[in-house]
Design a protein around this motif. Structure first.
Motif, short mmCIF file in Angstrom:
data_model
loop_
_atom_site.label_atom_id
_atom_site.label_comp_id
_atom_site.label_asym_id
_atom_site.label_seq_id
_atom_site.Cartn_x
_atom_site.Cartn_y
_atom_site.Cartn_z
N GLY A 138 30.03 36.58 57.94
CA GLY A 138 29.15 35.46 57.61
C GLY A 138 29.90 34.18 57.27
N PHE A 139 31.23 34.25 57.19
CA PHE A 139 32.04 33.06 56.89
C PHE A 139 33.04 32.86 58.02
CE2 PHE A 139 30.55 34.82 52.92
CZ PHE A 139 30.13 33.70 52.21
N VAL A 140 33.24 31.59 58.41
CA VAL A 140 34.10 31.31 59.56
C VAL A 140 35.11 30.23 59.24
CG1 VAL A 140 32.31 31.97 61.24
CG2 VAL A 140 32.46 29.59 60.45
N GLU A 141 36.18 30.23 59.99
CA GLU A 141 37.20 29.17 60.03
C GLU A 141 38.05 29.06 58.77
OE1 GLU A 141 37.82 27.74 62.73
OE2 GLU A 141 36.02 28.14 63.89
N SER A 142 37.44 28.99 57.60
CA SER A 142 38.17 28.67 56.38
C SER A 142 38.67 29.92 55.65
CB SER A 142 37.26 27.88 55.43
OG SER A 142 37.88 27.68 54.19
N ALA A 143 39.80 29.77 54.92
CA ALA A 143 40.35 30.86 54.10
C ALA A 143 39.70 30.92 52.73
CB ALA A 143 41.85 30.67 53.93
N PHE A 144 38.82 30.00 52.42
CA PHE A 144 38.25 29.89 51.07
C PHE A 144 37.58 31.19 50.62
CE2 PHE A 144 35.07 28.65 47.92
CZ PHE A 144 35.73 27.72 47.14
N SER A 145 36.61 31.66 51.37
CA SER A 145 35.86 32.86 50.97
C SER A 145 36.69 34.13 51.04
CB SER A 145 34.59 32.99 51.82
OG SER A 145 33.72 31.89 51.55
N PRO A 146 37.49 34.35 52.09
CA PRO A 146 38.36 35.54 52.10
C PRO A 146 39.33 35.57 50.93
CG PRO A 146 38.16 34.65 54.32
CD PRO A 146 37.50 33.66 53.40
N LEU A 147 39.82 34.42 50.51
CA LEU A 147 40.73 34.37 49.36
C LEU A 147 40.02 34.82 48.09
CD1 LEU A 147 42.82 31.08 49.74
CD2 LEU A 147 43.71 33.39 49.44
N ILE A 148 38.81 34.33 47.87
CA ILE A 148 38.05 34.72 46.68
C ILE A 148 37.80 36.22 46.70
CG2 ILE A 148 35.79 34.57 45.56
CD1 ILE A 148 35.74 31.63 46.27
N LYS A 149 37.35 36.74 47.82
CA LYS A 149 37.03 38.17 47.90
C LYS A 149 38.29 39.02 47.68
CE LYS A 149 33.92 41.38 48.80
NZ LYS A 149 34.69 42.62 48.79
N ALA A 150 39.42 38.60 48.23
CA ALA A 150 40.66 39.36 48.06
C ALA A 150 41.10 39.36 46.60
CB ALA A 150 41.75 38.76 48.94
N ALA A 151 40.98 38.21 45.92
CA ALA A 151 41.38 38.13 44.52
C ALA A 151 40.48 39.00 43.64
CB ALA A 151 41.35 36.68 44.04
N VAL A 152 39.19 38.97 43.91
CA VAL A 152 38.25 39.80 43.13
C VAL A 152 38.53 41.28 43.34
CG1 VAL A 152 35.83 40.48 42.91
CG2 VAL A 152 36.43 38.06 43.07
N ASP A 153 38.70 41.68 44.59
CA ASP A 153 38.94 43.10 44.87
C ASP A 153 40.21 43.60 44.19
OD1 ASP A 153 36.66 43.20 46.39
OD2 ASP A 153 37.69 43.05 48.32
N ARG A 154 41.26 42.78 44.17
CA ARG A 154 42.50 43.18 43.50
C ARG A 154 42.32 43.23 41.99
NH1 ARG A 154 47.63 40.25 46.57
NH2 ARG A 154 47.06 40.85 48.69
N CYS A 155 41.63 42.24 41.46
CA CYS A 155 41.45 42.17 40.01
C CYS A 155 40.64 43.35 39.48
CB CYS A 155 40.76 40.85 39.65
SG CYS A 155 40.55 40.56 37.88
N LEU A 156 39.64 43.78 40.24
CA LEU A 156 38.73 44.82 39.76
C LEU A 156 39.08 46.22 40.25
CD1 LEU A 156 35.29 42.99 40.07
CD2 LEU A 156 36.87 43.04 38.14
N ALA A 157 40.10 46.34 41.08
CA ALA A 157 40.42 47.64 41.69
C ALA A 157 40.64 48.73 40.66
CB ALA A 157 41.65 47.51 42.59
N ASP A 158 41.42 48.44 39.61
CA ASP A 158 41.71 49.46 38.60
C ASP A 158 40.64 49.56 37.53
OD1 ASP A 158 44.07 50.09 39.88
OD2 ASP A 158 45.27 48.69 38.70
N VAL A 159 39.75 48.58 37.52
CA VAL A 159 38.69 48.56 36.49
C VAL A 159 37.48 49.35 36.96
CG1 VAL A 159 37.16 47.08 35.12
CG2 VAL A 159 39.48 46.31 35.68
N THR A 160 37.11 49.16 38.22
CA THR A 160 35.90 49.78 38.75
C THR A 160 36.19 50.89 39.75
OG1 THR A 160 35.72 48.24 40.60
CG2 THR A 160 34.73 47.56 38.52
#
Length: 265
Positions: free
Chosen positions: A38-60
């Motif tokens: 659903g998101f194209v061209e920009s790294a903005f949204s993939p960056l946010i999703k990657a940071a969230v997934d890493r941050c919460l990986a050991d929590v959830t």
């Protein structure tokens, strides 16, 4: 005089820099964030999703928060937002071409937070702010207010894309002429912190760590303060030494010290 306003528990943190970066003894490996449907061209949204997934990986464990999701807030802080999408969308309009609805840049920050909220069952308040100068003080103040307003935890996200095109650079120059001076970001970066209310009394934490200093932190522009906080916390967790990191916060609420506990009190 700076007084300790409160103590919070810093549960986890993550930093994503696709080009890689090293500060002191801490190295962030180069990584290419995956696509987000659903998101194209920009790294903005993939960056946010990657940071969230890493941050919460050991929590959830990669799963949704469940009942905790109703007591979780989301905060996204940025200087420019998604400059790549804004640039592409405006170029289409000025050239007379049909606008692509996926390039409606104002909706990108809230939409990607909606994806995060869906994936982790977060139903607390969602806030997106664009701030001048270093984002750290204002962003942490906002987290504090949300926690004081009844939330148990807040997922704080900071993001900016490399400012290399002429129009974003011109906008940055105008902003810094009339406000706090920060260097333009030279690298795409997203940082995430999961912060909870702490049950200890303010002032009871062990001596706080000295912040990591690195001349190259200016590469992160307005994110420099949050990135420095990440490196400082990461160094302390690796050394298993200090019980807290002190952050001098200057914002509209005044000068103060915020202590982020690195383990349960």
């Amino acid at each position: 005089m700076i007084d300790t306003l409160t103590e919070r528990l810093l549960v986890s943190e993550a930093l994503v820099v696709p080009s890689g970066f090293t500060a002191g003894a801490t190295k962030v490996e180069p990584a290419e964030p995956g696509r987000v449907p659903g998101f194209v061209e920009s790294a903005f949204s993939p960056l946010i999703k990657a940071a969230v997934d890493r941050c919460l990986a050991d929590v959830t464990g990669g799963e949704a928060f469940g009942e905790e999701g109703a007591r979780t807030g989301l905060v996204l802080a940025t200087l420019f937002g998604d400059t790549v999408t804004a640039d592409l969308g405006s170029k289409l309009l000025t050239s007379g071409l049909v606008a692509n609805p996926l390039l409606f840049y104002q909706s990108v920050p809230t939409t990607i937070l909606g994806v995060v909220a869906r994936d982790y069952a977060i139903t607390g308040p969602t806030t997106c702010v664009a701030l001048r100068g270093d984002l750290r003080g204002e962003a942490l103040d906002l987290v504090d207010m949300i926690l004081d307003d009844g939330m148990d935890q807040v997922l704080l996200l900071g993001i900016d894309l490399a400012t290399t095109e002429s129009r974003p650079l011109s906008a940055h120059a105008q902003l810094t002429d009339s406000g706090p001076r920060t260097a333009a970001a030279r690298v795409d970066t997203a940082v995430a912190f999961l912060i909870r209310r702490a049950d200890s009394r303010p002032g009871t934490a062990p001596a706080a760590a000295a912040p990591v200093a690195d001349e190259h932190l200016s590469n992160f522009g307005s994110l420099a303060g949050l990135v420095q906080l990440y490196f400082t916390v990461h160094a302390e967790r690796t050394a298993a030494a200090a019980g807290a990191v002190a952050v001098n916060v200057g914002s509209a609420l005044g000068e103060r010290e915020l202590r982020l506990l690195l383990r349960e009190p």
